[in-house]
Write a protein that holds these residues in place. Sequence first.
Motif, PDB file in Angstrom:
ATOM      1  N   GLN A  45       4.260   5.695   3.363  1.00 26.66           N
ATOM      2  CA  GLN A  45       3.490   6.910   2.777  1.00 26.66           C
ATOM      3  C   GLN A  45       4.447   7.901   2.556  1.00 26.66           C
ATOM      4  O   GLN A  45       5.776   8.080   2.747  1.00 26.66           O
ATOM      5  CB  GLN A  45       2.935   7.438   4.373  1.00 26.66           C
ATOM      6  CG  GLN A  45       2.426   8.726   4.119  1.00 26.66           C
ATOM      7  CD  GLN A  45       1.500   9.033   5.075  1.00 26.66           C
ATOM      8  OE1 GLN A  45       1.713   8.662   6.143  1.00 26.66           O
ATOM      9  NE2 GLN A  45       0.763  10.359   4.931  1.00 26.66           N
ATOM     10  N   GLY A  62      -3.245  11.457   1.110  1.00 21.86           N
ATOM     11  CA  GLY A  62      -3.900  10.444   1.761  1.00 21.86           C
ATOM     12  C   GLY A  62      -4.489   9.532   0.766  1.00 21.86           C
ATOM     13  O   GLY A  62      -5.048   8.557   1.225  1.00 21.86           O
ATOM     14  N   LYS A  63      -4.506   9.636  -0.659  1.00 23.16           N
ATOM     15  CA  LYS A  63      -5.066   8.831  -1.396  1.00 23.16           C
ATOM     16  C   LYS A  63      -4.240   7.349  -1.354  1.00 23.16           C
ATOM     17  O   LYS A  63      -2.777   7.404  -1.318  1.00 23.16           O
ATOM     18  CB  LYS A  63      -4.957   9.354  -2.767  1.00 23.16           C
ATOM     19  CG  LYS A  63      -5.669   8.305  -3.929  1.00 23.16           C
ATOM     20  CD  LYS A  63      -5.509   9.083  -5.285  1.00 23.16           C
ATOM     21  CE  LYS A  63      -6.312   7.845  -6.228  1.00 23.16           C
ATOM     22  NZ  LYS A  63      -6.345   8.623  -7.656  1.00 23.16           N
ATOM     23  N   GLU A  64      -4.577   6.340  -1.288  1.00 24.24           N
ATOM     24  CA  GLU A  64      -4.034   5.036  -1.232  1.00 24.24           C
ATOM     25  C   GLU A  64      -4.149   4.337  -2.683  1.00 24.24           C
ATOM     26  O   GLU A  64      -5.095   4.301  -3.248  1.00 24.24           O
ATOM     27  CB  GLU A  64      -4.780   3.955  -0.077  1.00 24.24           C
ATOM     28  CG  GLU A  64      -4.712   4.623   1.233  1.00 24.24           C
ATOM     29  CD  GLU A  64      -4.989   3.645   2.463  1.00 24.24           C
ATOM     30  OE1 GLU A  64      -5.319   2.336   2.006  1.00 24.24           O
ATOM     31  OE2 GLU A  64      -5.130   4.196   3.438  1.00 24.24           O
ATOM     32  N   HIS A  65      -3.104   3.470  -2.843  1.00 27.61           N
ATOM     33  CA  HIS A  65      -2.920   2.632  -3.958  1.00 27.61           C
ATOM     34  C   HIS A  65      -2.236   1.435  -3.345  1.00 27.61           C
ATOM     35  O   HIS A  65      -1.306   1.335  -2.804  1.00 27.61           O
ATOM     36  CB  HIS A  65      -1.610   3.250  -4.962  1.00 27.61           C
ATOM     37  CG  HIS A  65      -1.955   4.601  -5.213  1.00 27.61           C
ATOM     38  ND1 HIS A  65      -2.607   5.023  -6.307  1.00 27.61           N
ATOM     39  CD2 HIS A  65      -1.563   5.731  -4.807  1.00 27.61           C
ATOM     40  CE1 HIS A  65      -2.651   6.304  -6.632  1.00 27.61           C
ATOM     41  NE2 HIS A  65      -2.076   6.961  -5.589  1.00 27.61           N
ATOM     42  N   VAL A  66      -3.170   0.419  -3.793  1.00 28.79           N
ATOM     43  CA  VAL A  66      -2.690  -0.981  -3.207  1.00 28.79           C
ATOM     44  C   VAL A  66      -2.273  -2.061  -4.632  1.00 28.79           C
ATOM     45  O   VAL A  66      -3.140  -1.953  -5.457  1.00 28.79           O
ATOM     46  CB  VAL A  66      -3.762  -1.866  -2.352  1.00 28.79           C
ATOM     47  CG1 VAL A  66      -3.316  -3.056  -2.089  1.00 28.79           C
ATOM     48  CG2 VAL A  66      -4.234  -0.773  -1.236  1.00 28.79           C
ATOM     49  N   VAL A 118       2.943  -1.093   4.374  1.00 28.40           N
ATOM     50  CA  VAL A 118       2.465   0.219   3.951  1.00 28.40           C
ATOM     51  C   VAL A 118       3.441   1.258   4.093  1.00 28.40           C
ATOM     52  O   VAL A 118       4.038   1.425   4.962  1.00 28.40           O
ATOM     53  CB  VAL A 118       1.229   0.570   5.059  1.00 28.40           C
ATOM     54  CG1 VAL A 118       0.547   1.792   4.868  1.00 28.40           C
ATOM     55  CG2 VAL A 118       0.201  -0.728   5.145  1.00 28.40           C
ATOM     56  N   THR A 173       0.729  -1.153  -0.028  1.00 26.97           N
ATOM     57  CA  THR A 173       0.235   0.032   0.016  1.00 26.97           C
ATOM     58  C   THR A 173       0.887   1.280  -0.083  1.00 26.97           C
ATOM     59  O   THR A 173       1.652   1.246   0.847  1.00 26.97           O
ATOM     60  CB  THR A 173      -0.974  -0.145   1.126  1.00 26.97           C
ATOM     61  OG1 THR A 173      -1.904  -1.094   1.168  1.00 26.97           O
ATOM     62  CG2 THR A 173      -1.690   1.237   1.228  1.00 26.97           C
ATOM     63  N   TYR A 174       0.601   2.027  -1.076  1.00 26.34           N
ATOM     64  CA  TYR A 174       1.379   3.373  -1.118  1.00 26.34           C
ATOM     65  C   TYR A 174       0.375   4.447  -0.955  1.00 26.34           C
ATOM     66  O   TYR A 174      -0.579   4.400  -1.554  1.00 26.34           O
ATOM     67  CB  TYR A 174       1.889   3.478  -2.562  1.00 26.34           C
ATOM     68  CG  TYR A 174       3.046   2.474  -3.133  1.00 26.34           C
ATOM     69  CD1 TYR A 174       4.274   2.858  -2.957  1.00 26.34           C
ATOM     70  CD2 TYR A 174       2.467   1.293  -3.809  1.00 26.34           C
ATOM     71  CE1 TYR A 174       5.128   1.891  -3.433  1.00 26.34           C
ATOM     72  CE2 TYR A 174       3.456   0.559  -4.148  1.00 26.34           C
ATOM     73  CZ  TYR A 174       4.680   0.599  -4.031  1.00 26.34           C
ATOM     74  OH  TYR A 174       5.619  -0.358  -4.490  1.00 26.34           O
ATOM     75  N   ILE A 175       0.892   5.305   0.165  1.00 22.71           N
ATOM     76  CA  ILE A 175      -0.209   6.558   0.631  1.00 22.71           C
ATOM     77  C   ILE A 175       0.563   7.812   0.090  1.00 22.71           C
ATOM     78  O   ILE A 175       1.344   8.049   0.393  1.00 22.71           O
ATOM     79  CB  ILE A 175      -0.539   6.333   2.127  1.00 22.71           C
ATOM     80  CG1 ILE A 175      -0.955   5.088   2.496  1.00 22.71           C
ATOM     81  CG2 ILE A 175      -1.424   7.471   2.337  1.00 22.71           C
ATOM     82  CD1 ILE A 175      -1.366   4.672   3.861  1.00 22.71           C
ATOM     83  N   GLU A 176      -0.252   8.549  -0.986  1.00 25.36           N
ATOM     84  CA  GLU A 176       0.359   9.839  -1.359  1.00 25.36           C
ATOM     85  C   GLU A 176       0.239  10.763  -0.174  1.00 25.36           C
ATOM     86  O   GLU A 176      -0.633  10.387   0.807  1.00 25.36           O
ATOM     87  CB  GLU A 176      -0.476  10.395  -2.367  1.00 25.36           C
ATOM     88  CG  GLU A 176      -0.575   9.662  -3.607  1.00 25.36           C
ATOM     89  CD  GLU A 176      -1.407  10.072  -4.715  1.00 25.36           C
ATOM     90  OE1 GLU A 176      -1.426  11.378  -4.877  1.00 25.36           O
ATOM     91  OE2 GLU A 176      -2.082   9.372  -5.476  1.00 25.36           O
TER      92      GLU A 176
END
Length: 107
Positions: free
Chosen positions: A101, A11-15, A99, A5-8
């Motif tokens: 960020q 706050g937008k998440e990309h899994v 995870v 999980t990458y969190i910009e």
Amino acid sequence: MAKITYIEHGGKEHVVEVANGMTVMEGARDNGIPGIEADCGGACACSTCHVYVAEDWSEKLPAKDAMEEDMLDFAYKPDPARSRLTCQLTVSDALDGLVVQMPEKQI
């Protein structure tokens, strides 16, 4: 293969699933995830793939080597416990659920 999980910063998440043997940086790059620039292409010669790992992952990751420690000195607002360079994190099954960020900016 590991699900990461990458969190910009906003706050937008990309899994995404990233293949074993790739780096966390390559997973972001290959999936078009903004916030990881990777200017040096993964040579640990810049700090533009800097992230903050989730606190529960800090102790689970391999230790930083001296080169990564040096490059993190140039990162934007590094956190001694949570900052990592994604080019130095090789994906394996052990990273499933990681995870990360992104900082406000990369420098």
